[in-house]
Design an enzyme around this catalytic site. Sequence first.
Site, PDB file in Angstrom:
ATOM      1  N   HIS A  24      32.114  44.266  31.594  1.00 50.96           N
ATOM      2  CA  HIS A  24      32.058  45.207  32.730  1.00 50.96           C
ATOM      3  C   HIS A  24      33.340  46.021  32.913  1.00 50.96           C
ATOM      4  O   HIS A  24      34.037  45.926  33.916  1.00 50.96           O
ATOM      5  CB  HIS A  24      31.582  44.571  34.047  1.00 50.96           C
ATOM      6  N   HIS A  78      31.501  27.352  37.697  1.00 50.79           N
ATOM      7  CA  HIS A  78      31.496  28.776  38.072  1.00 50.79           C
ATOM      8  C   HIS A  78      30.093  29.340  37.878  1.00 50.79           C
ATOM      9  O   HIS A  78      29.470  29.122  36.836  1.00 50.79           O
ATOM     10  CB  HIS A  78      32.501  29.497  37.176  1.00 50.79           C
ATOM     11  N   GLU A  80      29.202  32.586  37.659  1.00 49.31           N
ATOM     12  CA  GLU A  80      29.047  33.824  36.893  1.00 49.31           C
ATOM     13  C   GLU A  80      28.267  33.538  35.606  1.00 49.31           C
ATOM     14  O   GLU A  80      28.449  32.505  34.956  1.00 49.31           O
ATOM     15  CB  GLU A  80      30.411  34.462  36.595  1.00 49.31           C
ATOM     16  N   ASP A  82      28.173  34.319  32.572  1.00 46.82           N
ATOM     17  CA  ASP A  82      28.713  33.974  31.252  1.00 46.82           C
ATOM     18  C   ASP A  82      28.885  32.452  31.128  1.00 46.82           C
ATOM     19  O   ASP A  82      29.001  31.931  30.021  1.00 46.82           O
ATOM     20  CB  ASP A  82      30.033  34.712  30.940  1.00 46.82           C
ATOM     21  N   HIS A 144      37.456  33.260  39.740  1.00 43.63           N
ATOM     22  CA  HIS A 144      37.561  34.581  40.308  1.00 43.63           C
ATOM     23  C   HIS A 144      36.343  34.974  41.166  1.00 43.63           C
ATOM     24  O   HIS A 144      36.202  36.139  41.546  1.00 43.63           O
ATOM     25  CB  HIS A 144      37.830  35.550  39.160  1.00 43.63           C
ATOM     26  N   ASP A 163      37.771  29.924  34.540  1.00 42.90           N
ATOM     27  CA  ASP A 163      38.330  31.244  34.216  1.00 42.90           C
ATOM     28  C   ASP A 163      39.863  31.237  34.112  1.00 42.90           C
ATOM     29  O   ASP A 163      40.443  32.043  33.369  1.00 42.90           O
ATOM     30  CB  ASP A 163      37.915  32.274  35.272  1.00 42.90           C
ATOM     31  N   TYR A 191      43.740  39.228  30.340  1.00 43.77           N
ATOM     32  CA  TYR A 191      42.756  38.543  31.177  1.00 43.77           C
ATOM     33  C   TYR A 191      43.254  38.446  32.614  1.00 43.77           C
ATOM     34  O   TYR A 191      42.521  38.725  33.573  1.00 43.77           O
ATOM     35  CB  TYR A 191      42.508  37.137  30.602  1.00 43.77           C
ATOM     36  N   HIS A 222      37.151  30.502  28.424  1.00 43.55           N
ATOM     37  CA  HIS A 222      37.169  31.553  27.400  1.00 43.55           C
ATOM     38  C   HIS A 222      38.364  31.317  26.478  1.00 43.55           C
ATOM     39  O   HIS A 222      39.465  31.022  26.937  1.00 43.55           O
ATOM     40  CB  HIS A 222      37.355  32.946  28.024  1.00 43.55           C
TER      41      HIS A 222
HETATM   42 FE1  FEO Z   1      34.250  34.767  36.215  1.00 46.53          FE
HETATM   43 FE2  FEO Z   1      34.177  33.978  32.762  1.00 46.53          FE
HETATM   44  O1  FEO Z   1      33.507  34.321  34.508  1.00 46.53           O
END
Ligand code: FEO
Length: 386
Positions: A24, A78, A80, A82, A144, A163, A191, A222
């Site tokens: 994004h 989390h 989100e 992903d 986040h 994250d 990041y 990640h």
């Molecule tokens: Fe806030 Fe990697 O997701």
Amino acid sequence: MEPVRLKEGVYWVGGIDWKLRNFHGYSTGRGSTYNAYLIIDEKITLIDTVKEYLFDEMMERISKVVDPSKIDIIISNHVEMDHSGSLPRIMQVCPSARIYASPNGVRGLKAHYRKAWDFVEVKGGDTLSLGKRSLQFLLTPMVHWPDNMVSFCPEEKILFSNDSFGQHIASSERFDDEYPADIIWEEAAKYYANIVWPYSAQVRKELEAASGLDFEMIAPSHGLVIRSLAGQIVGLYQKWANLETIKKAVVVYDTMWKSTEKMALSIASAFEAKGYKVRLMSLQENHISDIMTELLDARTLCVGSPTLNNNMLPTVAAFLTYLKGLSCGGREALAFGSYGWGGQSVALVEKELEAAGFNLMEGFRVNYVPDEAQLNHIKEDLEKRI
Ligand code: FEO
């Protein structure tokens, strides 16, 4: 598709997104990974999942360790997608698994997936026994999303940090000591600048809480697992979260007929003459997310745009919108630009910089093409003020 052993009974079973180039609006030139972790104990536990399209890859890795239908517990650090995107499919494989998440996490998972799964809300400080091992939860709202938490396994000294401490890097290597450290730092900084920066106050709280935990390995959601450089990455996060800057100026601009570019060069040379590190970044050649990375430790931001149709250039407007969203003000900034008639761009850029929380310095406007005297004046005037 092999699982990777972190410790005896603890495995990385995530997915590698080799082709990801845009998250994004954040350019991810090295791809990314979505890290899921499997703990084999009396309760078989999966920590987070992967993006929906990498479900099969995750399942192949899990299946090489254990029958996925035997998973008892899923920790969702989390919401989100992903990290939670594969929940609906894995819950078809292990429908009795209990899902542990923060209260905001449970709310978010219900709103995303509309399923009557067996949810358990955890509070900060709660401990969950898995058998020989346990997980302690630390709620980290807004690092986040409002739902974020991290999970700490004291018996293995692993912090599953979600994250935090992440880097968008796709690689077959899983550990920091197997991969070039300078790329890890570059991607960790990118990041932080593009995702974590607005929540620096919350990161400071997280670091304070984490300082009481005895961890030797950081397993983020990640990129590389940090086992050799944990002290260094925590030190970097402390610097970034405390918004520390160095004598560095980032000069960002776009130009139509090179007049604003000439001004940018004069501004850059003034900072150079005063001993600043300088980054001259044209918006035609640099992605806004790379500019944010350079801004992370910079004391001063300069933004240049000529006037186009009574406005600033759209590329500059897009950069300023992105900048404002990352709430990274509190630093010095100045605007500059050339114009033919009208000449509104500098005032408009200043208005946006002020709205983003920057402390404005007096900027520069030049009608049409700056001559040598005007360019020298910009340099000399700025040198007196920095
Ligand atoms: Fe806030 Fe990697 O997701």
